[in-house]
Scaffold this motif. Structure first.
Motif, PDB file in Angstrom:
ATOM      1  N   ASP A  30       0.843  -1.205   0.000  1.00 36.85           N
ATOM      2  CA  ASP A  30       0.000   0.000   0.000  1.00 36.85           C
ATOM      3  C   ASP A  30       0.874   1.251   0.000  1.00 36.85           C
ATOM      4  O   ASP A  30       0.635   2.207  -0.768  1.00 36.85           O
ATOM      5  CB  ASP A  30      -0.897   0.015   1.229  1.00 36.85           C
ATOM      6  CG  ASP A  30      -1.962  -1.070   1.200  1.00 36.85           C
ATOM      7  OD1 ASP A  30      -2.198  -1.647   0.118  1.00 36.85           O
ATOM      8  OD2 ASP A  30      -2.542  -1.354   2.265  1.00 36.85           O
ATOM      9  N   VAL A  42      -7.530   1.011   5.330  1.00 36.16           N
ATOM     10  CA  VAL A  42      -8.072   2.269   4.817  1.00 36.16           C
ATOM     11  C   VAL A  42      -7.655   3.435   5.712  1.00 36.16           C
ATOM     12  O   VAL A  42      -7.296   4.520   5.227  1.00 36.16           O
ATOM     13  CB  VAL A  42      -9.602   2.178   4.698  1.00 36.16           C
ATOM     14  CG1 VAL A  42     -10.194   3.548   4.375  1.00 36.16           C
ATOM     15  CG2 VAL A  42      -9.999   1.172   3.627  1.00 36.16           C
ATOM     16  N   THR A  69     -10.613  -2.107   7.441  1.00 35.65           N
ATOM     17  CA  THR A  69     -10.788  -0.803   8.079  1.00 35.65           C
ATOM     18  C   THR A  69      -9.443  -0.198   8.473  1.00 35.65           C
ATOM     19  O   THR A  69      -9.187   1.000   8.267  1.00 35.65           O
ATOM     20  CB  THR A  69     -11.680  -0.942   9.326  1.00 35.65           C
ATOM     21  OG1 THR A  69     -12.938  -1.495   8.932  1.00 35.65           O
ATOM     22  CG2 THR A  69     -11.903   0.402   9.981  1.00 35.65           C
ATOM     23  N   LYS A  95      -7.817   8.071  -2.461  1.00 34.45           N
ATOM     24  CA  LYS A  95      -9.201   7.717  -2.200  1.00 34.45           C
ATOM     25  C   LYS A  95      -9.659   6.610  -3.153  1.00 34.45           C
ATOM     26  O   LYS A  95     -10.398   5.698  -2.762  1.00 34.45           O
ATOM     27  CB  LYS A  95     -10.092   8.943  -2.355  1.00 34.45           C
ATOM     28  CG  LYS A  95      -9.897   9.995  -1.279  1.00 34.45           C
ATOM     29  CD  LYS A  95     -10.827  11.174  -1.499  1.00 34.45           C
ATOM     30  CE  LYS A  95     -10.653  12.227  -0.406  1.00 34.45           C
ATOM     31  NZ  LYS A  95     -11.547  13.391  -0.618  1.00 34.45           N
ATOM     32  N   ALA A 121      -8.379   3.285  -1.839  1.00 32.29           N
ATOM     33  CA  ALA A 121      -9.182   2.778  -0.728  1.00 32.29           C
ATOM     34  C   ALA A 121     -10.502   2.214  -1.251  1.00 32.29           C
ATOM     35  O   ALA A 121     -10.973   1.161  -0.802  1.00 32.29           O
ATOM     36  CB  ALA A 121      -9.430   3.886   0.287  1.00 32.29           C
ATOM     37  N   ARG A 175      -5.330   6.788   4.688  1.00 31.33           N
ATOM     38  CA  ARG A 175      -5.681   8.187   4.936  1.00 31.33           C
ATOM     39  C   ARG A 175      -4.619   8.902   5.759  1.00 31.33           C
ATOM     40  O   ARG A 175      -4.250  10.048   5.496  1.00 31.33           O
ATOM     41  CB  ARG A 175      -7.023   8.261   5.661  1.00 31.33           C
ATOM     42  CG  ARG A 175      -8.200   7.812   4.819  1.00 31.33           C
ATOM     43  CD  ARG A 175      -9.472   7.819   5.648  1.00 31.33           C
ATOM     44  NE  ARG A 175     -10.645   7.465   4.840  1.00 31.33           N
ATOM     45  CZ  ARG A 175     -11.866   7.277   5.345  1.00 31.33           C
ATOM     46  NH1 ARG A 175     -12.067   7.441   6.655  1.00 31.33           N
ATOM     47  NH2 ARG A 175     -12.866   6.942   4.559  1.00 31.33           N
TER      48      ARG A 175
END
Length: 571
Positions: free
Chosen positions: A238, A287, A284, A251, A254, A291
């Protein structure tokens, strides 16, 4: 206890040590991760944690590992609980042949664990094979898509799977047909993620994990460490995919992870060597990290802290494992056995005399009979063989020309090895079988089996063998009996008993602990037509100044006249 039993017991304790190391390694890494969150994104600590457990498991199975221990020696009584019960009827019946030695509860436990471990290992390998076969079927069912020659081949398959990188030997990218239904940017980011696994070599880390998991399948910590490693690899990919990308693409990335759940009904097959899929329970967190990523400047400090913690735990685990005193003999093993050679009646039996240990130099009595019977040895001074470089020279007296007399007197190992080597394995095994000597196991080698190796004999079995020697009941020539008796003859005792005997010494316990020693003194004594066979054995603290065998001989001969005087023919 035979060599196989000892190996399985060591294997059992190595498995227990591996479990203890798993608790320590997982606890330390979990604590380090709590205070250094960046540690969770590093592959190295989680992989080295698995390596540390596998290394602990392997090292603890080696006899040399006992030298690393800091704790005192822990003696394990490996004698069967039924031994005394079995021995009583045998003595009452006047049985003089060696009794079959039953296994101890610890030996049975070790055997059971060895079988369970083998079953678990085969199960793990079968799962890996099944997973690879399922992947192969998917690959055969797919269609190749155009791709850059520098990248792995891309295969599209109409199946409810997640995009996955399959390999590692011939890596290729396996894509579901449903991937065409999502946003092109999201699709490109998903493919970039899988290709990043390929560039980082994550599949090879997966291969290493699979091998370590198979080796230590019984350790729950291995599965926990593997899960954290896979988690770290996903986070690393990631991070690499998103490095330098604008917020809109972050975004989209994700959203792409969430989109995978819509068509991911089938993940990679169990234990298959493939990357792919999004775990709902970690989505979760991934993600959230997309961010608000963890700053890379913490990575180096986290990696160093993890490595230091692992090194400390690994060394401490080896040092704090209790050292085991191997062999059947406990620290206080002490046996005195005397038989009437004519009748086989037990005249004296003190201590434990049914425990098999290495015969060391008392086996030279058997070697002498073999050598004279086969014609390799001619008389008490022939052949005289020169010492050569490469021969075992543990004692200064062995570095000289040696004949049968000096061989028996000095227990010169290399001379006995010359005799057994010239006889050959087949003939030595045949003699040992006809002599019914101990466990008759020469798998340790025709030149070393009797020196803390596979050949084992109990005092009771040794006395039974010597009774046949004294009565000349073994299938060897009269010359072999005559010459062997001359080699074993000791000075006559003051009360007229003529003694024939041989010593034996084994320093250490076979596991690297040289604080103890095994001592043997065996033979027979004759007077006025009566012969008494004796076997004396001790296993205990080592005398730093004297070898255990000669020291035992000196003490036994000092007390022998008094003992013999108390033995009447009807005893």
């Amino acid at each position: 206890m035979n060599l196989l039993d000892a190996t399985f017991i060591r294997f059992l304790f190595a498995s227990i040590g591996c479990l203890a190391a798993g608790v320590a390694v997982w606890g330390v890494l979990a604590m380090a991760r709590r205070y250094l969150p960046a540690l969770g994104m590093q592959r190295t600590p989680w992989m080295l944690g698995q390596v540390a457990l596998a290394a602990t498991f392997t090292i603890l199975m080696l006899p040399q590992a006992q030298q690393l221990h800091m704790l005192p020696v822990f003696d394990v009584d490996l004698s069967p609980a039924t031994a005394s019960a079995v021995a009583q009827p045998a003595r009452a019946a006047g049985v003089t042949s060696a009794l079959a030695e039953p296994r101890s509860w610890l030996s049975w436990t070790a055997w059971a664990w060895a079988l369970a471990y083998t079953g678990g290992l085969l199960w793990m390998l079968a799962r890996l094979f099944h997973g690879q076969r399922a992947l192969a079927q998917l690959l055969r069912a797919g269609a190749h898509l155009p791709a850059d020659a520098a990248l792995p081949p891309i295969i599209e398959v109409d199946a409810p799977i997640s995009p996955m990188l399959v390999g590692p030997f011939r890596p290729c990218l396996l894509l579901p047909l449903a991937l065409r239904t999502i946003d092109p940017l999201q699709r490109d980011l998903i493919i970039a993620h899988e290709l990043t696994h390929w560039r980082r070599g994550d599949l090879w880390w997966l291969v290493a994990c699979a091998l370590l998991q198979a080796l230590c399948w019984f350790n729950p910590a291995m599965r926990l460490l593997r899960a954290r490693l896979v988690w770290a690899q996903e986070l690393g990919c990631d991070r690499d995919v998103l490095r330098g990308r604008p917020q809109v693409q972050r975004k989209a990335y994700a959203a792409a992870l969430v989109a995978q759940l819509r068509f991911q009904y089938q993940a990679a097959p169990a234990n298959a060597l493939a990357f792919g899929g999004v775990a709902p329970d970690t989505l979760t967190a991934r993600v959230a990290l997309i961010r608000t990523p963890v700053l890379d400047r913490n990575a180096g400090r986290a990696r160093c802290a993890g490595l230091a913690a692992l090194a400390l735990v690994f060394g401490a685990n080896l040092a704090l494992q209790p050292a085991l005193a191997w062999g059947d003999a406990p620290e206080t093993l002490d046996c005195t056995l005397m038989l009437d050679a004519a009748t086989g009646a037990v005249l004296v039996e003190e201590g434990r005399c049914d425990v098999r240990t290495t015969p060391v130099s008392i086996f030279n009595i058997a070697v002498s009979l073999m050598g004279f019977d086969a014609g390799i040895l001619q008389d008490t001074h022939t052949p005289a063989l020169p010492f050569k470089a490469g021969y075992i020279d543990w004692q200064p007296s062995w570095r000289a020309i040696t004949d049968p007399t000096s061989w028996i007197r000095n227990s010169t190992v290399w001379y006995a090895q010359q005799v057994t080597s010239r006889l050959g394995e087949r003939r030595v095994q045949d003699y040992v079988g006809r002599f019914d000597y101990g466990n008759q196991d020469l798998t340790g080698g025709v030149d070393m089996a009797w020196i803390a190796s596979s050949l084992q004999v109990s005092p009771r079995e040794q006395a039974a063998f010597l009774r046949k020697v004294a009565n000349r009941e073994l299938p060897v020539s009269a010359h072999a009996f005559d010459m062997t008796a001359q080699l074993l003859r000791l000075p006559t005792l003051a009360d007229g008993w003529q003694v024939y005997g041989k010593t034996g010494t084994a320093s250490g316990d076979g596991a690297g602990d040289n604080r103890r020693a095994l001592g043997w003194f065996v033979g027979w004594a004759t007077k006025d037509g009566r012969t008494v066979v004796f076997a004396r054995q001790t296993f205990g603290p080592r005398d730093p100044d004297r070898a255990a065998g000669p020291l035992l001989k000196e003490r036994f001969l000092r007390a022998l006249p008094g003992r013999l005087a108390t033995l009447s023919p009807s005893t």
